[in-house]
Scaffold this motif. Structure first.
Motif, PDB file in Angstrom:
ATOM      1  N   LEU A 119       6.435   7.156 -14.397  1.00  0.00           N
ATOM      2  CA  LEU A 119       6.994   7.509 -13.090  1.00  0.00           C
ATOM      3  C   LEU A 119       7.844   8.774 -13.202  1.00  0.00           C
ATOM      4  O   LEU A 119       7.750   9.678 -12.357  1.00  0.00           O
ATOM      5  N   ALA A 120       8.641   8.873 -14.239  1.00  0.00           N
ATOM      6  CA  ALA A 120       9.464  10.074 -14.454  1.00  0.00           C
ATOM      7  C   ALA A 120       8.577  11.307 -14.635  1.00  0.00           C
ATOM      8  O   ALA A 120       8.870  12.380 -14.081  1.00  0.00           O
ATOM      9  N   GLU A 125       6.147  16.247 -12.319  1.00  0.00           N
ATOM     10  CA  GLU A 125       4.941  16.986 -11.922  1.00  0.00           C
ATOM     11  C   GLU A 125       4.988  17.323 -10.438  1.00  0.00           C
ATOM     12  O   GLU A 125       4.663  18.441 -10.034  1.00  0.00           O
ATOM     13  N   LEU A 126       5.426  16.375  -9.606  1.00  0.00           N
ATOM     14  CA  LEU A 126       5.549  16.627  -8.173  1.00  0.00           C
ATOM     15  C   LEU A 126       6.547  17.755  -7.924  1.00  0.00           C
ATOM     16  O   LEU A 126       6.288  18.649  -7.113  1.00  0.00           O
ATOM     17  N   ALA A 127       7.667  17.741  -8.613  1.00  0.00           N
ATOM     18  CA  ALA A 127       8.663  18.804  -8.447  1.00  0.00           C
ATOM     19  C   ALA A 127       8.069  20.164  -8.829  1.00  0.00           C
ATOM     20  O   ALA A 127       8.303  21.168  -8.145  1.00  0.00           O
ATOM     21  N   GLU A 159      -0.157  15.693  -2.771  1.00  0.00           N
ATOM     22  CA  GLU A 159      -0.434  14.411  -2.113  1.00  0.00           C
ATOM     23  C   GLU A 159      -0.777  13.324  -3.126  1.00  0.00           C
ATOM     24  O   GLU A 159      -0.374  12.166  -2.968  1.00  0.00           O
ATOM     25  N   THR A 160      -1.521  13.686  -4.171  1.00  0.00           N
ATOM     26  CA  THR A 160      -1.877  12.728  -5.215  1.00  0.00           C
ATOM     27  C   THR A 160      -0.633  12.222  -5.933  1.00  0.00           C
ATOM     28  O   THR A 160      -0.482  11.019  -6.166  1.00  0.00           O
ATOM     29  N   GLU A 161       0.263  13.138  -6.299  1.00  0.00           N
ATOM     30  CA  GLU A 161       1.506  12.728  -6.979  1.00  0.00           C
ATOM     31  C   GLU A 161       2.361  11.857  -6.076  1.00  0.00           C
ATOM     32  O   GLU A 161       2.929  10.857  -6.533  1.00  0.00           O
ATOM     33  N   LYS A 162       2.447  12.186  -4.799  1.00  0.00           N
ATOM     34  CA  LYS A 162       3.227  11.354  -3.864  1.00  0.00           C
ATOM     35  C   LYS A 162       2.638   9.944  -3.786  1.00  0.00           C
ATOM     36  O   LYS A 162       3.373   8.954  -3.817  1.00  0.00           O
ATOM     37  N   TRP A 167       2.798   4.179  -5.271  1.00  0.00           N
ATOM     38  CA  TRP A 167       2.118   3.049  -5.915  1.00  0.00           C
ATOM     39  C   TRP A 167       2.943   2.538  -7.088  1.00  0.00           C
ATOM     40  O   TRP A 167       3.149   1.334  -7.238  1.00  0.00           O
ATOM     41  N   ALA A 168       3.442   3.444  -7.927  1.00  0.00           N
ATOM     42  CA  ALA A 168       4.203   3.059  -9.117  1.00  0.00           C
ATOM     43  C   ALA A 168       5.530   2.404  -8.745  1.00  0.00           C
ATOM     44  O   ALA A 168       5.964   1.463  -9.420  1.00  0.00           O
ATOM     45  N   GLU A 169       6.164   2.874  -7.692  1.00  0.00           N
ATOM     46  CA  GLU A 169       7.425   2.257  -7.262  1.00  0.00           C
ATOM     47  C   GLU A 169       7.199   0.814  -6.810  1.00  0.00           C
ATOM     48  O   GLU A 169       8.004  -0.077  -7.106  1.00  0.00           O
ATOM     49  N   ARG A 170       6.095   0.561  -6.093  1.00  0.00           N
ATOM     50  CA  ARG A 170       5.767  -0.814  -5.693  1.00  0.00           C
ATOM     51  C   ARG A 170       5.477  -1.673  -6.923  1.00  0.00           C
ATOM     52  O   ARG A 170       5.913  -2.816  -7.019  1.00  0.00           O
TER      53      ARG A 170
END
Length: 184
Positions: A119-120, A125-127, A159-162, A167-170
């Motif tokens: 997740l980190a 990567e999103l940043a 969009e993929t990273e978001k 998904w990972a947070e859930r």
């Protein structure tokens, strides 16, 4: 598709040295295509030998001469041919998803730690993608118009990273519940 296609595409946008090309690759194509520094230089030399690239040596003070590559007409024709070929849909190949698939063999705390690490990485990567996106919109409007299709993989990456992060947070919540239940 190939590294050849990526190199020709990047040099079509702007001529450059191997170093320039590697930097551009890392800021754009690297998000969906990978290549080492050595692979990039081998491909540049091969394309030059095949007559698809011109190479101009620029003399630099106190540093080795710089080779600047640009497309020849044959290179542009090859790029058009490669761009016209149908691309196969890519399957996801992610070692973490394979680990998760066998995750029932791991204690929830270990699986949670692995997920937190992933997740980190995805948040980072999103940043990175969002910073690159901001730089795209600082380009002059005529460049934005010319490169709008080249910009689309970056938007998909965002969009993929978001989606991956959501998904990972859930999943992380569920693992924390499982871990709490195992401790009771």
């Amino acid at each position: 598709m190939s590294l050849r296609f990526a190199v020709l595409t990047l040099l079509d946008i702007e001529p450059g040295s191997g170093y320039d090309l590697k930097r551009r690759f890392e800021r754009s194509v690297n998000h969906f295509w990978s290549a080492s520094h050595q692979q990039m230089y081998r491909e540049l030399h091969k394309l030059h030998q095949e007559g698809l690239l011109d190479c101009e040596e620029q003399i630099q003070d106190g540093r080795p001469d710089k080779k600047v590559y640009s497309l020849t007409e044959a290179g542009r024709a090859t790029l058009r041919q490669l761009a016209a070929r149908p691309a196969a849909a890519q399957k996801i190949r992610d070692p973490f998803l394979l680990q998760l698939f066998a995750g029932h063999h791991l204690p929830p705390a270990l699986m949670r730690a692995q997920l937190e690490r992933q997740l980190a990485e995805h948040r980072q990567e999103l940043a990175t993608y969002e910073a690159q996106n901001a730089r795209f919109y600082k380009r002059p409007p005529e460049q934005q118009q010319m490169l709008w299709l080249s910009h689309q993989p970056l938007l998909l990456g965002i969009e993929t990273e978001k989606a991956w992060i959501q998904w990972a947070e859930r999943l992380l919540q569920r693992l924390q519940q499982e871990e709490s239940g195992a401790q009771n």
